[in-house]
Design a protein around this motif. Structure first.
Motif, mmCIF file in Angstrom:
data_model
loop_
_atom_site.group_PDB
_atom_site.id
_atom_site.type_symbol
_atom_site.label_atom_id
_atom_site.label_comp_id
_atom_site.label_asym_id
_atom_site.label_seq_id
_atom_site.Cartn_x
_atom_site.Cartn_y
_atom_site.Cartn_z
ATOM 1 N N ALA A 61 0.936 -1.397 -0.195
ATOM 2 C CA ALA A 61 -0.032 -0.068 -0.070
ATOM 3 C C ALA A 61 0.748 1.185 -0.117
ATOM 4 O O ALA A 61 0.555 2.126 -0.760
ATOM 5 C CB ALA A 61 -1.070 0.047 1.297
ATOM 6 N N ALA A 62 1.949 1.333 0.739
ATOM 7 C CA ALA A 62 2.878 2.571 0.956
ATOM 8 C C ALA A 62 3.490 2.707 -0.447
ATOM 9 O O ALA A 62 3.650 3.727 -0.931
ATOM 10 C CB ALA A 62 3.845 2.263 1.941
ATOM 11 N N LEU A 63 4.031 1.603 -1.135
ATOM 12 C CA LEU A 63 4.709 1.787 -2.450
ATOM 13 C C LEU A 63 3.903 2.211 -3.516
ATOM 14 O O LEU A 63 4.104 2.657 -4.337
ATOM 15 C CB LEU A 63 5.202 0.388 -2.533
ATOM 16 C CG LEU A 63 6.566 -0.240 -1.728
ATOM 17 C CD1 LEU A 63 6.988 -1.627 -2.009
ATOM 18 C CD2 LEU A 63 7.803 0.922 -1.715
ATOM 19 N N PRO A 67 -0.381 5.906 1.692
ATOM 20 C CA PRO A 67 0.065 5.649 2.952
ATOM 21 C C PRO A 67 -1.286 5.547 4.154
ATOM 22 O O PRO A 67 -0.886 4.916 5.123
ATOM 23 C CB PRO A 67 0.980 7.121 3.176
ATOM 24 C CG PRO A 67 0.304 7.972 1.994
ATOM 25 C CD PRO A 67 0.002 7.131 0.946
ATOM 26 N N ASP A 68 -2.324 6.370 4.059
ATOM 27 C CA ASP A 68 -3.336 6.359 4.710
ATOM 28 C C ASP A 68 -3.794 4.862 4.912
ATOM 29 O O ASP A 68 -4.173 4.152 6.180
ATOM 30 C CB ASP A 68 -4.546 7.077 4.295
ATOM 31 C CG ASP A 68 -4.416 8.617 4.725
ATOM 32 O OD1 ASP A 68 -3.222 8.943 5.506
ATOM 33 O OD2 ASP A 68 -4.925 9.239 4.377
ATOM 34 N N LEU A 69 -4.016 4.143 3.933
ATOM 35 C CA LEU A 69 -4.249 2.440 3.903
ATOM 36 C C LEU A 69 -3.279 1.703 4.317
ATOM 37 O O LEU A 69 -3.597 0.862 5.211
ATOM 38 C CB LEU A 69 -4.358 2.117 2.359
ATOM 39 C CG LEU A 69 -4.767 0.599 1.979
ATOM 40 C CD1 LEU A 69 -6.231 0.281 2.748
ATOM 41 C CD2 LEU A 69 -4.861 0.298 0.642
ATOM 42 N N GLY A 126 8.031 9.287 9.309
ATOM 43 C CA GLY A 126 9.040 9.112 8.405
ATOM 44 C C GLY A 126 10.018 8.262 8.439
ATOM 45 O O GLY A 126 10.017 7.365 9.427
ATOM 46 N N HIS A 127 11.242 8.446 7.884
ATOM 47 C CA HIS A 127 12.253 7.252 7.876
ATOM 48 C C HIS A 127 13.006 7.225 9.318
ATOM 49 O O HIS A 127 13.089 6.087 9.885
ATOM 50 C CB HIS A 127 13.427 7.515 6.747
ATOM 51 C CG HIS A 127 12.863 7.609 5.318
ATOM 52 N ND1 HIS A 127 13.512 8.242 4.293
ATOM 53 C CD2 HIS A 127 11.766 6.706 4.946
ATOM 54 C CE1 HIS A 127 12.788 7.778 3.348
ATOM 55 N NE2 HIS A 127 11.783 7.115 3.573
ATOM 56 N N LEU A 128 13.090 8.297 9.915
ATOM 57 C CA LEU A 128 13.889 8.117 11.342
ATOM 58 C C LEU A 128 12.682 7.559 12.179
ATOM 59 O O LEU A 128 13.211 6.719 12.907
ATOM 60 C CB LEU A 128 13.977 9.602 11.716
ATOM 61 C CG LEU A 128 14.604 9.863 13.100
ATOM 62 C CD1 LEU A 128 15.910 9.077 13.086
ATOM 63 C CD2 LEU A 128 14.841 11.146 13.659
ATOM 64 N N ASP A 129 11.594 7.980 12.204
ATOM 65 C CA ASP A 129 10.442 7.275 13.048
ATOM 66 C C ASP A 129 10.599 5.711 12.832
ATOM 67 O O ASP A 129 10.320 5.058 13.711
ATOM 68 C CB ASP A 129 8.987 7.891 12.710
ATOM 69 C CG ASP A 129 9.107 9.554 12.785
ATOM 70 O OD1 ASP A 129 9.538 9.691 14.070
ATOM 71 O OD2 ASP A 129 8.199 9.844 12.087
ATOM 72 N N GLY A 130 10.615 5.223 11.489
ATOM 73 C CA GLY A 130 10.525 4.034 11.275
ATOM 74 C C GLY A 130 11.702 3.409 11.764
ATOM 75 O O GLY A 130 11.732 1.974 12.486
ATOM 76 N N ALA A 261 7.399 2.423 7.505
ATOM 77 C CA ALA A 261 7.878 3.963 7.577
ATOM 78 C C ALA A 261 9.115 4.120 6.734
ATOM 79 O O ALA A 261 9.646 5.119 6.350
ATOM 80 C CB ALA A 261 7.718 4.394 8.639
ATOM 81 N N LEU A 262 10.001 3.193 7.135
ATOM 82 C CA LEU A 262 11.393 3.169 6.524
ATOM 83 C C LEU A 262 11.650 2.977 4.887
ATOM 84 O O LEU A 262 12.318 3.735 4.619
ATOM 85 C CB LEU A 262 12.360 2.092 7.357
ATOM 86 C CG LEU A 262 13.816 2.055 7.315
ATOM 87 C CD1 LEU A 262 14.285 3.475 8.044
ATOM 88 C CD2 LEU A 262 14.540 1.035 7.857
ATOM 89 N N ILE A 263 10.916 2.121 4.495
ATOM 90 C CA ILE A 263 10.985 1.725 2.935
ATOM 91 C C ILE A 263 10.037 2.775 2.431
ATOM 92 O O ILE A 263 10.506 2.813 0.971
ATOM 93 C CB ILE A 263 10.760 0.356 2.761
ATOM 94 C CG1 ILE A 263 11.630 -0.542 3.532
ATOM 95 C CG2 ILE A 263 10.545 0.104 1.429
ATOM 96 C CD1 ILE A 263 11.335 -2.044 3.478
ATOM 97 N N SER A 264 8.868 3.289 2.932
ATOM 98 C CA SER A 264 8.004 4.088 1.982
ATOM 99 C C SER A 264 8.761 5.187 1.408
ATOM 100 O O SER A 264 9.657 5.860 2.017
ATOM 101 C CB SER A 264 7.052 4.318 2.906
ATOM 102 O OG SER A 264 6.207 5.453 2.102
ATOM 103 N N PRO A 265 8.393 5.545 0.165
ATOM 104 C CA PRO A 265 9.258 6.565 -0.730
ATOM 105 C C PRO A 265 8.849 8.086 -0.080
ATOM 106 O O PRO A 265 9.353 9.056 -0.272
ATOM 107 C CB PRO A 265 8.846 6.431 -1.891
ATOM 108 C CG PRO A 265 7.552 5.535 -1.959
ATOM 109 C CD PRO A 265 7.683 4.875 -0.872
ATOM 110 N N VAL A 266 7.577 8.225 0.333
ATOM 111 C CA VAL A 266 7.091 9.266 1.094
ATOM 112 C C VAL A 266 6.555 8.952 2.525
ATOM 113 O O VAL A 266 6.264 7.703 2.753
ATOM 114 C CB VAL A 266 5.912 9.867 0.443
ATOM 115 C CG1 VAL A 266 6.248 10.136 -1.033
ATOM 116 C CG2 VAL A 266 4.596 8.824 0.219
#
Length: 365
Positions: A61-63, A67-69, A126-130, A261-266
Motif C-alpha cells: 500500500a505504501a509503495l 500511506p493512509d491505507l 518518516g524514515h527516522l520514526d521507522g 515507514a522506513l521503506i516508503s518513498p514518502v
C-alpha cells in the motif's frame, strides 16, 4: 461493485490464508525442534509469521502511494487481534495467561503503542520514526532471546502435538524452509490482489483509504492470526493462542509500521481522525489487557465476550462515520466516556480482588 473486484478480494484473502498457514506450520515446526517453550513460540515465531500478511499489505500500500491505507490497516488489524481474536479464543476455551505476559510483554505492548502515538503526533511517520520503531522491535527480540535462554526447554513436539520423528533431520529442515518460501510467495501475491481490489472498491464507493484500511483490509490481514489462535485454543495450546495475539500486536506496531515507514518513498500520513480516535482507542485496549490478564492470570469467556462487544461498537462507529451519520459522534463519545471507562473499572476491580486473594494466600489465611 464490479464482480471482478469481489473475485479479486476473495482470491487475495484465500492466498493470504493459505500462505500464512504454510508459513505458520513451517515456522512452528522449526521452533519446536529447537525446543522453545510454547509461549515463546507464540510470542515470536508464530506471531512474526502471523504478522507477515499485514507487513505485505502495508508495504504494498505504501509503495503504491496509499500511506493512509498502510497505517489504518495496521491499527485496524491490531484492534481486531486484541479484541476479536483474543475474545473468540476465550469463548472456545478460557485462556491461561503466563506471568511473563503481565510482567513483560503487555507493558511492552502499551509502551509500543505510546511510542507510535508520540512519533505520529505531528501527522507523519518518516524514515527516522521507522528506524526508532525497528530499534524498539530489536530490543523486544533481545528480551525474548534472553527469556528463551533462562526458560526450561520442553520435549520436541510437532505442530499437531505428536512427537517429531525424523530419520534424516536435514530433510525436515529443508521441507520447512521450502514451505516458508512458498508461504511468503503466496503472501506477497495475495497482498497485492487484496490491496488492488480494495483500492478499486474504495474508488467505486467513494470511501476513504482510512475506512477501507480499518475495516476490510484490517480484517482480511487478521484472518491468519485469528485462525492460528483459534486452532491453538481448540488443541489446548492456550499459551500459543494468547502469545500469538500479544506478539502479533507488538510486531504490527513496531515491525510493520517501522519497516513500512522506513521503506516508503514518502512519509506515512496520519489522518486527524486516526490521531483523535483510532490510536487512543488502541492505546485504551492495550491498557485494558493488563488488569484483565492479572485477574487470576486467565481470560474468561465473559471477558472475551466483552472484548468482542467493544469491537462491535468500534465497527458500528466506523460504519456510521463512513456514511456521514451524526450518530457517529454520539457513539464516539459513548466509547470514550462510558464503554472504555466502565470496562476498565470492571477489570481493575477483578485485578484488585485477585491481588487481595493472592496476598491472603501468601499470609496463610
Amino acid at each position: 461493485m464490479p464482480l471482478l473486484n469481489l473475485l479479486q478480494l476473495a482470491a487475495g484473502l484465500l492466498l493470504l490464508i493459505v500462505g500464512a498457514e504454510l508459513l505458520v506450520r513451517a515456522a512452528v515446526s522449526l521452533a519446536a525442534r529447537l525446543k522453545i517453550r510454547p509461549l515463546l513460540i507464540g510470542l515470536s515465531v508464530v506471531a512474526l509469521s502471523s504478522s507477515a500478511p499485514q507487513l505485505t499489505i502495508s508495504l504494498q500500500a505504501a509503495l503504491a502511494g496509499s500511506p493512509d491505507l498502510a497505517m489504518s490497516s495496521v491499527i485496524g488489524g491490531t484492534l481486531f487481534n486484541l479484541l476479536v481474536t483474543l475474545g473468540l479464543s476465550a469463548l472456545v476455551i478460557p485462556l491461561r495467561v503466563a506471568r511473563q505476559l503481565v510482567s513483560i510483554d503487555v507493558p511492552l505492548l502499551i509502551g509500543a503503542c505510546l511510542l507510535v502515538f508520540f512519533l505520529a503526533r505531528d501527522g507523519w511517520l518518516g524514515h527516522l520514526d521507522g528506524g526508532i520503531l525497528l530499534v524498539g522491535l530489536l530490543a523486544y527480540l533481545l528480551v525474548l532471546l534472553r527469556q528463551s535462554w533462562h526458560s526450561p526447554r520442553p520435549s520436541v513436539i510437532s505442530p499437531i502435538g505428536q512427537p517429531a520423528r525424523y530419520r534424516r533431520p536435514w530433510l525436515g529442515d529443508l521441507a520447512s524452509l521450502t514451505r516458508i518460501i512458498c508461504g511468503l510467495l503466496l503472501l506477497v501475491e495475495g497482498g497485492q490482489l487484496l490491496v488492488d481490489g480494495a483500492m478499486d472498491i474504495a474508488l467505486e464507493l467513494g470511501l476513504s483509504e482510512r475506512i477501507i484500511g480499518l475495516s476490510l483490509i484490517a480484517i482480511g490481514a487478521s484472518l491468519p492470526p485469528l485462525a492460528t489462535s483459534l486452532i491453538a485454543a481448540l488443541r489446548g495450546q492456550r499459551d500459543i493462542a494468547v502469545g500469538n495475539v500479544i506478539g502479533a500486536s507488538l510486531f504490527n506496531l513496531l515491525g510493520v509500521v517501522g519497516v513500512t515507514a522506513l521503506i516508503s518513498p514518502v512519509p506515512l500520513s496520519i489522518s486527524p481522525n486516526t490521531l483523535s480516535f483510532d490510536l487512543p482507542v488502541l492505546l485504551g485496549v492495550c491498557a485494558l489487557c493488563l488488569p484483565m490478564f492479572y485477574n487470576g492470570y486467565r481470560v474468561t469467556r465473559a471477558e472475551g465476550l466483552l472484548f468482542i462487544g467493544l469491537y462491535g461498537m468500534y465497527g458500528v462507529y466506523v460504519a456510521l462515520f463512513s456514511t456521514g451519520m451524526p450518530q457517529a459522534r454520539w457513539l464516539k463519545e459513548a466509547m470514550f466516556y462510558a464503554a472504555l471507562p466502565a470496562l476498565a473499572m470492571y477489570l481493575a476491580y477483578g485485578a484488585w480482588r485477585a491481588s487481595r486473594s493472592a496476598s491472603r494466600s501468601n499470609r496463610g489465611e
